[in-house]
Design an enzyme around this catalytic site. Structure first.
Site: not given
Length: 479
Positions: A63, A346
C-alpha cells in the site's frame, strides 16, 4: 496569510531555530566569486543539506502508493440492537474521518491504474477513541493462513535479482496456494482496474464482532457501496491511462473534492448470528470466502462522505497510520487468522516507519486525549509525556478514573491441543470461484472474455512449458 496582488505574503524565512535568513539561496564563502571555498559555518546551508538527506521515511511494504482525504461518517439507520458503539447510537450522528486509498503491490511512485487490489483505510475519530477500518476493493483475500503473507507479498513484487516484474513467481505462488483462486479471479476481472477510487465498492474482507454492553455479540462483515456507480477500465484502457497519467486516480479524487463533487458510499453490515455460524458450511473466519446475501442480507447503517482534501500530502497522507487494533467499545476482533495477523503487522510497521510515538502525530491523534501512564518516552514525544504522573500502576499517588463499564462479551469457547496448523485446499475452495465465473461474470456482457484475455496477457510473460502448464492448473480446477 495576507495577500498582495494575489500573492501570499509569508513571514521571513528563518533557520530551524527561528533566526532570520537574509539571503536563503546564498552561501558563505571566501571571496565574492563562484570558485571560492565554502565555509562550514554557513548554518543555513548546513541545515538545508542535512535536512534534505533525512526528509524521506521508509516506504510502506504494501500500500505504498496512496492518496488521502477528510470527510465524515453519518448514521443513517438505527443499529443499536446489535452494537453499543457510541458513534452509532443515534440516527443523524456524524463522526469525522480521515481516509487513505491505495494500490497494494506497487512502489510509492508507481502508476495507479495498473491491475491490483485497492486498499481503503478509514480512521474514525469517535468520542471513545479512534476506530480504524482497513478494507479492500475485493470481497475476498488470497490467503487464510497468516504465515503465508510474506510469501504472497514477495511473489507479487519484483524479482530479487533482476528487479523486474516476475510473472512466473506470481503464477507459481498461486499454483501452490490454490485457496487464493477466488481472489485471483477477482484480480483478473475488470474489477481490479477501477477507473478511480470513487467508482469502486469496498469490503471489510475480515469478519468482525459487533458487541453490546450486556455481553452479547454478533459477527459482522462490512460492505461499502459507491453512490457514484461502479466503473472499471479494460486492460487496454488501464495501460493507456497508466502511460499518459500515472497519477490519474489521485488526481481524480483530489479534483472531485476541490470541485465539490463529494464522493459518497453507503455503509452496510452483513450480520451473522453466532449460533448459525457455529454449524454453517462456510467457515466465517475464512477470508477467502464470501457469504450469500440471500442468507445474510445487507443492513444499511451509515454513509461516508469525503469533502476536504489534505492540507499537506506528506504530513497527512504519508504520516497517516492505521491498524486493526484501533478499536472502540462495541466493535471487536474475531479469531479470523488474517485479522489476527494484521493486528500484529500494521502497528509494528508504523513504529518502524514513523517511530514509537506515531500516534502523537496530528493526523493520527484521537480527539479524546489518551491517558497512557504506562506508555511513555520514546523518540519525538511531543504530548507532554504526562508530566510527573507515575509511570507504573497501581500507584498510591494518583487515582485512576473509572472507565465506562462494559460486560465482557460471551466469547467463543476454545478447547484443544496446541498444533502447527496449515489449512488444506479442498474441493469446496473452488465452489465460489465457479459461481463467480458461471453466474456473476456471465451476467455482465464481455466480462468472461475480458478475464480470459487478462489472464492470457499476464501469462504471456511466463516462459517455459513447465511454468505455463503449472500456472493454469488452479484455474482449470474451477471448471
Amino acid at each position: 496569510m495576507a495577500q498582495t496582488n494575489g500573492v501570499l505574503q509569508e513571514p521571513a524565512i528563518t533557520t530551524m531555530n527561528g533566526a532570520p535568513v537574509l539571503k536563503p539561496a546564498s552561501t558563505q564563502r571566501i571571496g565574492n566569486q563562484l570558485r571560492a571555498t565554502l565555509l562550514l559555518q554557513d548554518i543555513n546551508l548546513l541545515e538545508l543539506i542535512q535536512h534534505i538527506t533525512h526528509e524521506r521515511i521508509p516506504e510502506r511494504v504494501v500500500h505504498a502508493r496512496g492518496t488521502s482525504a477528510h470527510g465524515y461518517f453519518e448514521v443513517t439507520d438505527d443499529i443499536s440492537d446489535v452494537t453499543s458503539a457510541a458513534f452509532l447510537n443515534r440516527v443523524g450522528k456524524q463522526t469525522d474521518i480521515f481516509c487513505r486509498f491505495s494500490t497494494v503491490a506497487g512502489r510509492a511512485e508507481s502508476a495507479e491504474t495498473v491491475r491490483d487490489t485497492r486498499g481503503f483505510a478509514f480512521k474514525m475519530f469517535t468520542e471513545e477513541g479512534n476506530l480504524d477500518w482497513l478494507f479492500l476493493s475485493t470481497p475476498v483475500f488470497p490467503i487464510r493462513d497468516g504465515a503465508k503473507f510474506p510469501s504472497f507479498t514477495h511473489a507479487t513484487k519484483k524479482n530479487p535479482r533482476s528487479g523486474l516484474p516476475d510473472h512466473k513467481a506470481f503464477w507459481d505462488y498461486f499454483t501452490h496456494n490454490q485457496e487464493g483462486i477466488h481472489f485471483l479471479m477477482f484480480l483478473f476481472s475488470d474489477r481490479a482496474t477501477p477507473v478511480d477510487f470513487q467508482h469502486a465498492d469496498i469490503f471489510s474482507i475480515n469478519t468482525y464482532k459487533f458487541t453490546k454492553s450486556d455481553g452479547s455479540f454478533t459477527y459482522v462483515k462490512i460492505h461499502l457501496k459507491t453512490n457514484q456507480g461502479v466503473k472499471n477500465f479494460t486492460q487496454d484502457e488501464a495501460n493507456q491511462k497508466a502511460g499518459v497519467d500515472p497519477d490519474f486516480q489521485t488526481r481524480s479524487l483530489y479534483e472531485d473534492i476541490e470541485n465539490q463533487k463529494y464522493p459518497t458510499w453507503d455503509v452496510f453490515a452483513q450480520i451473522i448470528d453466532p449460533v448459525k455460524a457455529e454449524n454453517y458450511h462456510i467457515n466465517i473466519f475464512d477470508a477467502t470466502k464470501t457469504f450469500p446475501f440471500s442468507e445474510f442480507p445487507l443492513r444499511k447503517f451509515g454513509k461516508i462522505t469525503l469533502n476536504r482534501n489534505v492540507d499537506n500530502f506528506f504530513a497527512e497522507q504519508e504520516q497517516s497510520a492505521f491498524s486493526p487494533t484501533n478499536l472502540v467499545p462495541g466493535w471487536a476482533l474475531t479469531p479470523d487468522p488474517i485479522i489476527q495477523t494484521r493486528a500484529l503487522a500494521y502497528a509494528d510497521t508504523q513504529r518502524y516507519r514513523l517511530g514509537a510515538n506515531f500516534v502523537q502525530l496530528p493526523v493520527n491523534a484521537p480527539y479524546k486525549k489518551p491517558f497512557t501512564p504506562l506508555i511513555r518516552d520514546g523518540a519525538a514525544t511531543v504530548n507532554g509525556n504526562l508530566g510527573g504522573t507515575p509511570n507504573y500502576f497501581p500507584s498510591s499517588f494518583y487515582n485512576v478514573g473509572a472507565a465506562t463499564q462494559y460486560a465482557q462479551p460471551d466469547e467463543e469457547q476454545f478447547q484443544g491441543t496446541v498444533v502447527n496448523f496449515e489449512s488444506e485446499v479442498v474441493d469446496a475452495d473452488y465452489v465460489q470461484p465457479r459461481i463467480f465465473w458461471e453466474k456473476t461474470l456471465a451476467e455482465e456482457p464481455g466480462q468472461q472474455d475480458n478475464l480470459i484475455s487478462n489472464v492470457a496477457g499476464h501469462l504471456s510473460a511466463v516462459t517455459g512449458d513447465k511454468g505455463l502448464g503449472s500456472s493454469t492448473s488452479g484455474l482449470c480446477n474451477v471448471r
